[in-house]
Design an enzyme around this catalytic site. Structure first.
Site, PDB file in Angstrom:
ATOM      1  N   ARG A  54      -4.738   6.929  -4.380  1.00 52.30           N
ATOM      2  CA  ARG A  54      -4.380   6.472  -2.909  1.00 52.30           C
ATOM      3  C   ARG A  54      -3.003   6.817  -2.749  1.00 52.30           C
ATOM      4  O   ARG A  54      -2.227   7.021  -3.747  1.00 52.30           O
ATOM      5  CB  ARG A  54      -5.058   5.326  -2.458  1.00 52.30           C
ATOM      6  N   ALA A  56      -0.324   8.547   0.375  1.00 49.74           N
ATOM      7  CA  ALA A  56      -0.225   9.796   0.850  1.00 49.74           C
ATOM      8  C   ALA A  56       0.232  10.993  -0.090  1.00 49.74           C
ATOM      9  O   ALA A  56      -0.317  12.002  -0.233  1.00 49.74           O
ATOM     10  CB  ALA A  56       0.785   9.807   2.057  1.00 49.74           C
ATOM     11  N   ARG A  91     -10.195  12.341   3.261  1.00 51.83           N
ATOM     12  CA  ARG A  91      -9.420  11.378   4.020  1.00 51.83           C
ATOM     13  C   ARG A  91      -8.683  12.021   5.195  1.00 51.83           C
ATOM     14  O   ARG A  91      -8.142  13.198   4.833  1.00 51.83           O
ATOM     15  CB  ARG A  91      -8.568  10.489   3.224  1.00 51.83           C
ATOM     16  N   GLN A 193      -3.726  -3.690  -0.988  1.00 58.18           N
ATOM     17  CA  GLN A 193      -3.082  -2.799  -1.820  1.00 58.18           C
ATOM     18  C   GLN A 193      -1.684  -3.754  -1.860  1.00 58.18           C
ATOM     19  O   GLN A 193      -1.126  -3.258  -3.022  1.00 58.18           O
ATOM     20  CB  GLN A 193      -2.519  -1.549  -0.830  1.00 58.18           C
ATOM     21  N   ASP A 234       2.084   7.731   6.149  1.00 52.64           N
ATOM     22  CA  ASP A 234       1.135   8.843   5.753  1.00 52.64           C
ATOM     23  C   ASP A 234       1.220  10.249   6.742  1.00 52.64           C
ATOM     24  O   ASP A 234       0.643  10.986   6.230  1.00 52.64           O
ATOM     25  CB  ASP A 234      -0.191   8.060   6.062  1.00 52.64           C
ATOM     26  N   ASN A 244       1.263   4.692   9.570  1.00 48.50           N
ATOM     27  CA  ASN A 244       1.043   4.165   8.296  1.00 48.50           C
ATOM     28  C   ASN A 244       0.176   3.174   8.212  1.00 48.50           C
ATOM     29  O   ASN A 244      -0.600   2.940   9.169  1.00 48.50           O
ATOM     30  CB  ASN A 244       2.418   3.621   8.035  1.00 48.50           C
ATOM     31  N   LYS A 245      -0.099   2.344   7.293  1.00 49.11           N
ATOM     32  CA  LYS A 245      -1.131   1.407   6.907  1.00 49.11           C
ATOM     33  C   LYS A 245      -1.290   0.494   8.254  1.00 49.11           C
ATOM     34  O   LYS A 245      -0.141   0.102   8.509  1.00 49.11           O
ATOM     35  CB  LYS A 245      -0.800   0.897   5.806  1.00 49.11           C
TER      36      LYS A 245
HETATM   37  O1  MRU Z   1      -5.047   3.715   2.414  1.00 47.85           O
HETATM   38  P1  MRU Z   1      -3.868   3.926   1.612  1.00 47.85           P
HETATM   39  O2  MRU Z   1      -3.746   2.803   0.611  1.00 47.85           O
HETATM   40  O3  MRU Z   1      -3.948   5.165   1.007  1.00 47.85           O
HETATM   41  O4  MRU Z   1      -2.634   3.841   2.352  1.00 47.85           O
HETATM   42  C1  MRU Z   1      -1.333   4.039   1.862  1.00 47.85           C
HETATM   43  C2  MRU Z   1      -0.330   3.677   2.718  1.00 47.85           C
HETATM   44  O5  MRU Z   1      -0.342   3.369   4.048  1.00 47.85           O
HETATM   45  C3  MRU Z   1       1.090   3.840   2.154  1.00 47.85           C
HETATM   46  O6  MRU Z   1       1.926   2.900   2.832  1.00 47.85           O
HETATM   47  C4  MRU Z   1       1.515   5.228   2.503  1.00 47.85           C
HETATM   48  O7  MRU Z   1       0.905   6.036   1.590  1.00 47.85           O
HETATM   49  C5  MRU Z   1       2.823   5.546   2.443  1.00 47.85           C
HETATM   50  S1  MRU Z   1       3.862   5.457   1.040  1.00 47.85           S
HETATM   51  C6  MRU Z   1       3.163   6.400  -0.002  1.00 47.85           C
END
Ligand code: MRU
Length: 348
Positions: A54, A56, A91, A193, A234, A244-245
């Site tokens: 996981r 991005a 995804r 996470q 992302d 983003n998350k």
């Molecule tokens: O769902 P995930 O765990 O893949 O989400 C990841 C995130 O939102 C990270 O903060 C993001 O990829 C940015 S930094 C690599």
């Protein structure tokens, strides 16, 4: 089995061993370090879907090697098309997936040596991401000079991107240059996470840190406990809006109200020039079952209706700066994002 990794040993989340893609299964961390051995595009796509792989930039690199391992099984244009399709749909939100697959697809299409061409491109993408991580770390640490108490969300370290990561790379570099008093890590419900992965990384980095529940962040920011919020991304739209998350938007609101910097770090591979604004970004809705439980333990009444958006969008105007491998966009808007992309286009 819990493996105790010596402090400061670099974390390698995915690696191609010449035949298979090997990936640390992130669903098992921090309790168990187990490597997955993935030999087909379907297996890599499945690992991405269930978040064993996981973050991005990392899913982009993994998908690029996912095409390679499939072509090793069947070096044919049909297999290339099928692999790209399966991986692309794993995804929807992080643009790095489509970005990396498009590059490998273009590099291999029409070539007699499909495998070699795809492998060379996958290796190039991985090397670019490694370099991007170091460049973001340096630019971000300079930008944040003086910040001692930083808050971060989700996981943005070596588990989320090749090298040192994105936002966590910035924080680690800031700590190496000037020291930090504390890194506040949010849990990042529902899949934790932050609690599972960021805390694990912070321990390896030997950085002072404290874990907080997501709902504590705004209040702590309001009381002056945080000098800056630093997060990853992302997908960045052409106008600078950032997906983003889930929970990132709330952090941006709290940071704006408190008058502290809200900084986003991400490589230029996370910028989607074809997406004009954040409203065009497809936000992944995951299984509601993830909300009904925590680490497989039930949290609520069985069958409760839940919403489970995995990401949210923060408008560009709320972002103090976007730290990329091609410099810092500040203020964040269509012009500064375009300037960053133009620098990338001019790179040798
Ligand atoms: O769902 P995930 O765990 O893949 O989400 C990841 C995130 O939102 C990270 O903060 C993001 O990829 C940015 S930094 C690599």
């Amino acid at each position: 089995v819990t493996t105790v990794r010596p402090p400061q040993t670099p974390v390698v989340a995915v690696r191609f061993d010449g035949r298979s893609l090997r990936a640390l299964d992130q669903t098992l961390l921090p309790w168990e370090e187990r490597e997955l051995v993935l030999d087909s595009a379907a297996a890599v796509a499945q690992a991405i879907k269930r978040l064993a792989i996981r973050g991005a930039p990392l899913i982009g690199v993994a998908a690029a090697y996912g095409v390679v391992v499939e072509l090793q099984r069947e070096p044919a244009e049909d297999a290339l098309e099928r692999a790209c399709q399966a991986l692309r749909s794993a995804r929807p939100t992080a643009v790095n997936l489509a970005y990396a697959i498009d590059r490998v697809h273009a590099a291999a299409t029409g070539r007699d040596d499909l495998v070699a061409a795809a492998l060379e491109e996958a290796r190039t993408i991985e090397a670019e991401e490694l370099e991007a991580s170091d460049r973001m770390a340096a630019a971000g640490a300079e930008l944040l000079s003086g910040a001692r108490r930083v808050l971060t969300h989700c996981n943005t370290g070596a588990l989320a991107a090749p090298g040192r990561g994105t936002a966590l790379a910035v924080i680690a570099e800031l700590a190496a240059r000037e020291g930090v008093e504390t890194v506040l890590a949010t849990e990042s419900r529902p899949l934790l996470q932050g609690a599972r992965l960021t805390v694990w990384e912070l321990r390896h980095l030997e950085l002072p840190h404290a874990l907080i529940v997501d709902s504590a962040a705004a209040g702590l920011i309001a009381t002056g406990a945080v000098d800056a919020v630093v997060v990853g991304c992302d997908r960045v739209a052409a106008n600078g809006d950032v997906a983003n998350k889930v929970g990132t938007y709330g952090l941006a609101l709290a940071a704006r109200e408190a008058g502290i910097p809200f900084v986003v770090a991400g490589p230029t591979s996370t910028i989607d020039a074809h997406c004009q604004a954040g409203s065009e970004i497809k936000i992944e809705e995951r299984d509601p079952g993830e909300v009904r439980q925590a680490l497989s333990a039930p949290l609520t009444v069985a069958g409760t209706a839940c919403r489970n958006p995995a990401f949210d969008v923060t408008p560009a105007k709320m972002i103090t700066a976007l730290v990329t491998d091609q410099g810092v966009a500040r203020p964040v808007n269509g012009n500064t994002v375009r300037a960053v992309l133009e620098r990338r286009a001019r790179r040798p």
